[in-house]
Design a protein around this motif. Structure first.
Motif, PDB file in Angstrom:
ATOM      1  N   ALA A  34      24.526  34.744  23.870  1.00  0.00           N
ATOM      2  CA  ALA A  34      23.659  33.714  23.589  1.00  0.00           C
ATOM      3  C   ALA A  34      23.127  33.142  24.989  1.00  0.00           C
ATOM      4  CB  ALA A  34      24.210  32.639  22.987  1.00  0.00           C
ATOM      5  N   ILE A  75      20.547  35.769  26.598  1.00  0.00           N
ATOM      6  CA  ILE A  75      19.231  35.201  26.003  1.00  0.00           C
ATOM      7  C   ILE A  75      18.596  34.084  26.432  1.00  0.00           C
ATOM      8  CG2 ILE A  75      18.135  34.681  23.653  1.00  0.00           C
ATOM      9  CD1 ILE A  75      20.429  36.613  22.252  1.00  0.00           C
ATOM     10  N   ALA A  76      19.431  33.114  26.640  1.00  0.00           N
ATOM     11  CA  ALA A  76      19.123  31.753  27.146  1.00  0.00           C
ATOM     12  C   ALA A  76      18.566  31.973  28.382  1.00  0.00           C
ATOM     13  CB  ALA A  76      20.107  30.735  27.127  1.00  0.00           C
ATOM     14  N   SER A 117      24.482  36.835  14.849  1.00  0.00           N
ATOM     15  CA  SER A 117      24.254  35.610  15.785  1.00  0.00           C
ATOM     16  C   SER A 117      22.554  35.711  16.433  1.00  0.00           C
ATOM     17  CB  SER A 117      25.113  35.751  16.942  1.00  0.00           C
ATOM     18  OG  SER A 117      24.920  34.975  18.097  1.00  0.00           O
ATOM     19  N   ILE A 118      22.148  37.114  16.719  1.00  0.00           N
ATOM     20  CA  ILE A 118      21.103  37.510  17.495  1.00  0.00           C
ATOM     21  C   ILE A 118      19.857  37.388  16.448  1.00  0.00           C
ATOM     22  CG2 ILE A 118      19.558  39.255  18.288  1.00  0.00           C
ATOM     23  CD1 ILE A 118      22.386  40.277  19.454  1.00  0.00           C
ATOM     24  N   GLY A 119      20.128  37.610  15.288  1.00  0.00           N
ATOM     25  CA  GLY A 119      18.852  37.750  14.243  1.00  0.00           C
ATOM     26  C   GLY A 119      17.849  38.569  14.884  1.00  0.00           C
ATOM     27  N   ASN A 120      16.506  37.830  14.780  1.00  0.00           N
ATOM     28  CA  ASN A 120      15.297  38.705  15.259  1.00  0.00           C
ATOM     29  C   ASN A 120      14.720  38.194  16.550  1.00  0.00           C
ATOM     30  OD1 ASN A 120      15.239  40.489  13.137  1.00  0.00           O
ATOM     31  ND2 ASN A 120      14.522  38.740  11.789  1.00  0.00           N
ATOM     32  N   ARG A 121      15.524  37.166  17.362  1.00  0.00           N
ATOM     33  CA  ARG A 121      15.216  36.664  18.493  1.00  0.00           C
ATOM     34  C   ARG A 121      14.993  37.560  19.692  1.00  0.00           C
ATOM     35  NH1 ARG A 121      19.583  32.573  20.521  1.00  0.00           N
ATOM     36  NH2 ARG A 121      20.993  33.902  19.656  1.00  0.00           N
ATOM     37  N   VAL A 122      15.800  38.595  19.782  1.00  0.00           N
ATOM     38  CA  VAL A 122      15.586  39.612  20.796  1.00  0.00           C
ATOM     39  C   VAL A 122      15.854  40.993  20.082  1.00  0.00           C
ATOM     40  CG1 VAL A 122      15.998  37.827  22.666  1.00  0.00           C
ATOM     41  CG2 VAL A 122      17.900  39.341  21.620  1.00  0.00           C
ATOM     42  N   GLU A 123      15.623  41.996  20.901  1.00  0.00           N
ATOM     43  CA  GLU A 123      16.036  43.470  20.655  1.00  0.00           C
ATOM     44  C   GLU A 123      17.397  43.676  20.319  1.00  0.00           C
ATOM     45  OE1 GLU A 123      13.784  46.638  22.214  1.00  0.00           O
ATOM     46  OE2 GLU A 123      12.023  45.915  21.278  1.00  0.00           O
ATOM     47  N   TYR A 124      18.052  44.188  19.569  1.00  0.00           N
ATOM     48  CA  TYR A 124      19.227  44.665  19.488  1.00  0.00           C
ATOM     49  C   TYR A 124      19.267  46.106  19.663  1.00  0.00           C
ATOM     50  CZ  TYR A 124      24.005  44.191  17.689  1.00  0.00           C
ATOM     51  OH  TYR A 124      25.336  44.284  17.514  1.00  0.00           O
ATOM     52  N   THR A 174      17.166  47.028  16.251  1.00  0.00           N
ATOM     53  CA  THR A 174      15.790  47.394  16.796  1.00  0.00           C
ATOM     54  C   THR A 174      15.676  48.547  17.180  1.00  0.00           C
ATOM     55  OG1 THR A 174      15.939  44.992  17.542  1.00  0.00           O
ATOM     56  CG2 THR A 174      13.984  46.428  18.101  1.00  0.00           C
TER      57      THR A 174
END
Length: 251
Positions: free
Chosen positions: A30, A33-34, A62-69, A96
């Motif tokens: 997190a 990402i922030a 935790s990540i969901g679709n906020r960024v690529e995994y 992803t």
């Protein structure tokens, strides 16, 4: 701009050394990402020396679709203990991207790419299966232009150029030959219709030269150096420092 995917394996190494829950991998992701990271990378191994199967699941939630995994690993790795097998873990967590790496328990870290003269026939059906899970598939490849067209024939979407030899040569102060090999491999991949990623031993010291030579890289995956540098500067400042390097080349 080239995407930065932060590999959080080393956070798990530190946590596992105490056998408890700290530092928290999801909290570290997190923070990255922030700070602007476009992706999070994990490399779960069957021996679970760092990232474990439950971490892969927790990070997905935790990540969901906020960024690529991006999940790295050996597509041939079968279930062992609480490790469900690479294909099963991907089917469950739907990343992803999958970056396929020819690793084994004896390797401290990934130190070579696939030999697709041998591996392509076995990889082809597995790549098709991973794509059915919705994942983009990248193959970890030495900076060897001769291997690149085989990656396209195997059904891969991208290649990740193994930059370990380049990084070692950069540290010695004589890296032009290795950099030229990376450039030839990347240009061959682009001509074959493949996206081009790069990773392994990249750092703030050597990333600028690589990006100047290959400005069309889609993604760099960086873990060991970034986490090490963050011990001194913090995750937020370190991620932002990498993003500044990438943005210079995009300008």
């Amino acid at each position: 701009m080239t995407r930065l995917s932060v590999n959080v394996n080393k956070i798990a190494v530190l946590r596992n050394s105490r056998g408890a829950d700290e530092p928290d991998i999801c909290a570290a992701a997190a923070a990255c990402i922030a700070a602007g990271a476009a992706g999070i990378t994990v490399h779960p191994r069957p021996d679970q020396r760092h990232i474990r199967a439950h971490d892969v699941r927790a990070l997905k939630a935790s990540i969901g679709n906020r960024v690529e995994y991006n999940i790295e690993g050996n597509a041939f790795a079968a279930a062992r203990g609480s490790y469900p097998g690479f294909l099963s873990l991907v089917a469950e967590t739907r990343p992803t991207q999958c970056t396929l790496v020819p690793d084994n328990d004896a390797q401290i870290t990934s130190d070579h790419g696939f030999d697709l003269r041998v591996d392509a026939p076995r990889l082809r059906p597995l790549i098709a299966e991973l794509k059915q899970c919705g994942a983009r598939v990248s193959l970890f490849i030495d900076a060897d232009a001769a291997q690149i067209e085989r990656a396209a024939d195997a059904g891969a979407d991208r290649v990740e150029i193994y930059t370990g030899p380049y990084a070692a040569a950069f540290a010695r102060g004589d890296f032009r030959r290795e950099l030229e090999q990376c450039v030839r491999a990347a240009e061959t991949a682009r001509a074959a219709g493949l996206g081009v990623n790069a990773g392994h031993d990249l750092s703030q010291a050597n990333l600028d030269s690589l990006m100047a030579a290959i400005p069309f890289l889609a993604e760099v995956s960086i873990g060991h150096a970034l986490i090490g540098e963050a011990l001194y500067a913090g995750l937020d400042a370190t991620v932002r420092a990498y993003l500044r390097i990438l943005s210079r080349q995009a300008a």
